[in-house]
Design a protein around this motif. Structure first.
Motif, PDB file in Angstrom:
ATOM      1  N   LEU A   5       0.847  -1.193   0.000  1.00 53.82           N
ATOM      2  CA  LEU A   5       0.000   0.000   0.000  1.00 53.82           C
ATOM      3  C   LEU A   5       0.878   1.237   0.000  1.00 53.82           C
ATOM      4  CD1 LEU A   5      -2.840  -0.817   2.550  1.00 53.82           C
ATOM      5  CD2 LEU A   5      -2.822  -1.076   0.082  1.00 53.82           C
ATOM      6  N   VAL A   6       0.588   2.141  -0.918  1.00 56.27           N
ATOM      7  CA  VAL A   6       1.314   3.403  -1.013  1.00 56.27           C
ATOM      8  C   VAL A   6       0.302   4.505  -0.752  1.00 56.27           C
ATOM      9  CG1 VAL A   6       2.626   4.921  -2.543  1.00 56.27           C
ATOM     10  CG2 VAL A   6       2.965   2.439  -2.639  1.00 56.27           C
ATOM     11  N   LYS A   7       0.439   5.181   0.405  1.00 57.62           N
ATOM     12  CA  LYS A   7      -0.562   6.181   0.756  1.00 57.62           C
ATOM     13  C   LYS A   7      -0.032   7.605   0.865  1.00 57.62           C
ATOM     14  CE  LYS A   7      -0.643   5.678   5.788  1.00 57.62           C
ATOM     15  NZ  LYS A   7      -1.531   5.481   6.917  1.00 57.62           N
ATOM     16  N   TYR A   8       1.271   7.799   0.650  1.00 54.32           N
ATOM     17  CA  TYR A   8       1.840   9.139   0.681  1.00 54.32           C
ATOM     18  C   TYR A   8       2.354   9.509  -0.706  1.00 54.32           C
ATOM     19  CZ  TYR A   8       1.594   8.499   5.709  1.00 54.32           C
ATOM     20  OH  TYR A   8       1.146   8.251   6.988  1.00 54.32           O
ATOM     21  N   GLY A   9       2.497  10.794  -0.961  1.00 54.66           N
ATOM     22  CA  GLY A   9       2.849  11.310  -2.271  1.00 54.66           C
ATOM     23  C   GLY A   9       4.268  11.040  -2.715  1.00 54.66           C
ATOM     24  N   ILE A  10       4.590  11.596  -3.873  1.00 51.19           N
ATOM     25  CA  ILE A  10       5.846  11.293  -4.561  1.00 51.19           C
ATOM     26  C   ILE A  10       7.081  11.852  -3.866  1.00 51.19           C
ATOM     27  CG2 ILE A  10       4.765  10.995  -6.805  1.00 51.19           C
ATOM     28  CD1 ILE A  10       5.553  13.825  -7.516  1.00 51.19           C
ATOM     29  N   ASN A  11       6.923  12.742  -2.929  1.00 54.16           N
ATOM     30  CA  ASN A  11       8.073  13.289  -2.207  1.00 54.16           C
ATOM     31  C   ASN A  11       8.418  12.510  -0.947  1.00 54.16           C
ATOM     32  OD1 ASN A  11       8.481  15.390  -4.057  1.00 54.16           O
ATOM     33  ND2 ASN A  11       6.883  16.600  -3.088  1.00 54.16           N
ATOM     34  N   HIS A  12       7.726  11.417  -0.712  1.00 57.62           N
ATOM     35  CA  HIS A  12       7.942  10.616   0.489  1.00 57.62           C
ATOM     36  C   HIS A  12       8.932   9.488   0.161  1.00 57.62           C
ATOM     37  CE1 HIS A  12       7.035   8.293   4.085  1.00 57.62           C
ATOM     38  NE2 HIS A  12       6.437   9.377   4.546  1.00 57.62           N
ATOM     39  N   PRO A  13      10.159   9.535   0.703  1.00 58.90           N
ATOM     40  CA  PRO A  13      11.192   8.552   0.316  1.00 58.90           C
ATOM     41  C   PRO A  13      10.858   7.108   0.677  1.00 58.90           C
ATOM     42  CG  PRO A  13      11.945   9.904   2.162  1.00 58.90           C
ATOM     43  CD  PRO A  13      10.647  10.488   1.698  1.00 58.90           C
ATOM     44  N   VAL A  14      10.133   6.894   1.757  1.00 57.95           N
ATOM     45  CA  VAL A  14       9.799   5.520   2.154  1.00 57.95           C
ATOM     46  C   VAL A  14       8.860   4.882   1.136  1.00 57.95           C
ATOM     47  CG1 VAL A  14       8.697   4.099   3.920  1.00 57.95           C
ATOM     48  CG2 VAL A  14      10.231   5.940   4.590  1.00 57.95           C
ATOM     49  N   GLU A  15       7.947   5.675   0.586  1.00 54.22           N
ATOM     50  CA  GLU A  15       7.020   5.133  -0.402  1.00 54.22           C
ATOM     51  C   GLU A  15       7.778   4.679  -1.650  1.00 54.22           C
ATOM     52  OE1 GLU A  15       4.775   4.401   1.325  1.00 54.22           O
ATOM     53  OE2 GLU A  15       3.034   5.697   1.173  1.00 54.22           O
ATOM     54  N   LYS A  16       8.788   5.433  -2.061  1.00 50.46           N
ATOM     55  CA  LYS A  16       9.594   5.033  -3.220  1.00 50.46           C
ATOM     56  C   LYS A  16      10.302   3.710  -2.935  1.00 50.46           C
ATOM     57  CE  LYS A  16      13.113   6.447  -6.466  1.00 50.46           C
ATOM     58  NZ  LYS A  16      14.180   7.354  -6.800  1.00 50.46           N
ATOM     59  N   LEU A  17      10.827   3.560  -1.722  1.00 49.56           N
ATOM     60  CA  LEU A  17      11.479   2.300  -1.348  1.00 49.56           C
ATOM     61  C   LEU A  17      10.498   1.131  -1.386  1.00 49.56           C
ATOM     62  CD1 LEU A  17      13.768   3.438   1.612  1.00 49.56           C
ATOM     63  CD2 LEU A  17      14.485   2.685  -0.665  1.00 49.56           C
ATOM     64  N   LYS A  18       9.272   1.366  -0.922  1.00 47.32           N
ATOM     65  CA  LYS A  18       8.262   0.302  -0.961  1.00 47.32           C
ATOM     66  C   LYS A  18       7.962  -0.102  -2.403  1.00 47.32           C
ATOM     67  CE  LYS A  18       4.796   1.828   1.542  1.00 47.32           C
ATOM     68  NZ  LYS A  18       3.767   2.193   2.510  1.00 47.32           N
ATOM     69  N   ILE A  19       7.830   0.885  -3.278  1.00 51.49           N
ATOM     70  CA  ILE A  19       7.558   0.591  -4.687  1.00 51.49           C
ATOM     71  C   ILE A  19       8.719  -0.184  -5.301  1.00 51.49           C
ATOM     72  CG2 ILE A  19       7.260   1.645  -6.969  1.00 51.49           C
ATOM     73  CD1 ILE A  19       5.683   3.914  -5.495  1.00 51.49           C
ATOM     74  N   GLU A  20       9.942   0.255  -5.023  1.00 49.25           N
ATOM     75  CA  GLU A  20      11.119  -0.418  -5.575  1.00 49.25           C
ATOM     76  C   GLU A  20      11.290  -1.834  -5.032  1.00 49.25           C
ATOM     77  OE1 GLU A  20      14.073   3.343  -6.466  1.00 49.25           O
ATOM     78  OE2 GLU A  20      14.080   2.478  -4.462  1.00 49.25           O
ATOM     79  N   SER A  21      10.812  -2.087  -3.825  1.00 46.34           N
ATOM     80  CA  SER A  21      10.972  -3.410  -3.233  1.00 46.34           C
ATOM     81  C   SER A  21       9.930  -4.410  -3.737  1.00 46.34           C
ATOM     82  CB  SER A  21      10.914  -3.331  -1.705  1.00 46.34           C
ATOM     83  OG  SER A  21       9.611  -3.029  -1.275  1.00 46.34           O
ATOM     84  N   ALA A  22       8.866  -3.934  -4.359  1.00 47.97           N
ATOM     85  CA  ALA A  22       7.834  -4.832  -4.878  1.00 47.97           C
ATOM     86  C   ALA A  22       8.381  -5.607  -6.070  1.00 47.97           C
ATOM     87  CB  ALA A  22       6.598  -4.037  -5.276  1.00 47.97           C
ATOM     88  N   LYS A  23       8.066  -6.872  -6.097  1.00 52.00           N
ATOM     89  CA  LYS A  23       8.572  -7.766  -7.142  1.00 52.00           C
ATOM     90  C   LYS A  23       7.480  -8.111  -8.145  1.00 52.00           C
ATOM     91  CE  LYS A  23      11.800 -10.000  -3.947  1.00 52.00           C
ATOM     92  NZ  LYS A  23      11.737  -8.991  -2.924  1.00 52.00           N
ATOM     93  N   GLU A  24       7.895  -8.698  -9.239  1.00 55.37           N
ATOM     94  CA  GLU A  24       6.931  -9.161 -10.229  1.00 55.37           C
ATOM     95  C   GLU A  24       5.970 -10.142  -9.554  1.00 55.37           C
ATOM     96  OE1 GLU A  24       6.906 -11.084 -14.705  1.00 55.37           O
ATOM     97  OE2 GLU A  24       8.806 -10.597 -13.747  1.00 55.37           O
TER      98      GLU A  24
END
Length: 89
Positions: A5-24
């Motif tokens: 779940l990504v609930k914060y905007g594009i300037n939130h560094p933790v959300e980017k890490l969560k997106i990058e950690s998601a796998k196929e």
């Protein structure tokens, strides 16, 4: 497989890490201010399936044809929650 779940905007560094950690095979759902990630090309960050919670998307002034990723309603969101083995929030 995991649900991210990504609930914060594009300037939130933790959300980017969560997106990058998601796998196929994982599912990412953009909720609340996370829908602003729709402005980004996430294919360079992840191979996961990306969904946008429709109600949150519309509440922030977007129109359906502006969605780069699949729009889902609350019922579909609940189905994803039930289907996925792991949860990252």
């Amino acid at each position: 497989m995991a649900l991210v779940l990504v609930k914060y905007g594009i300037n939130h560094p933790v959300e980017k890490l969560k997106i990058e950690s998601a796998k196929e095979g994982d599912s990412i759902v953009l909720i609340q201010d996370g829908v602003y990630w729709n402005l980004q090309d996430l294919s360079s960050l992840t191979k996961a399936n990306v969904y946008i919670l429709k109600e949150d998307f519309f509440a922030r002034g977007y129109k359906e044809d502006e969605a780069k990723y699949s729009l889902i309603d609350y019922d579909s969101f609940v189905e994803l929650i039930e289907k996925e083995e792991k949860f990252i929030g």
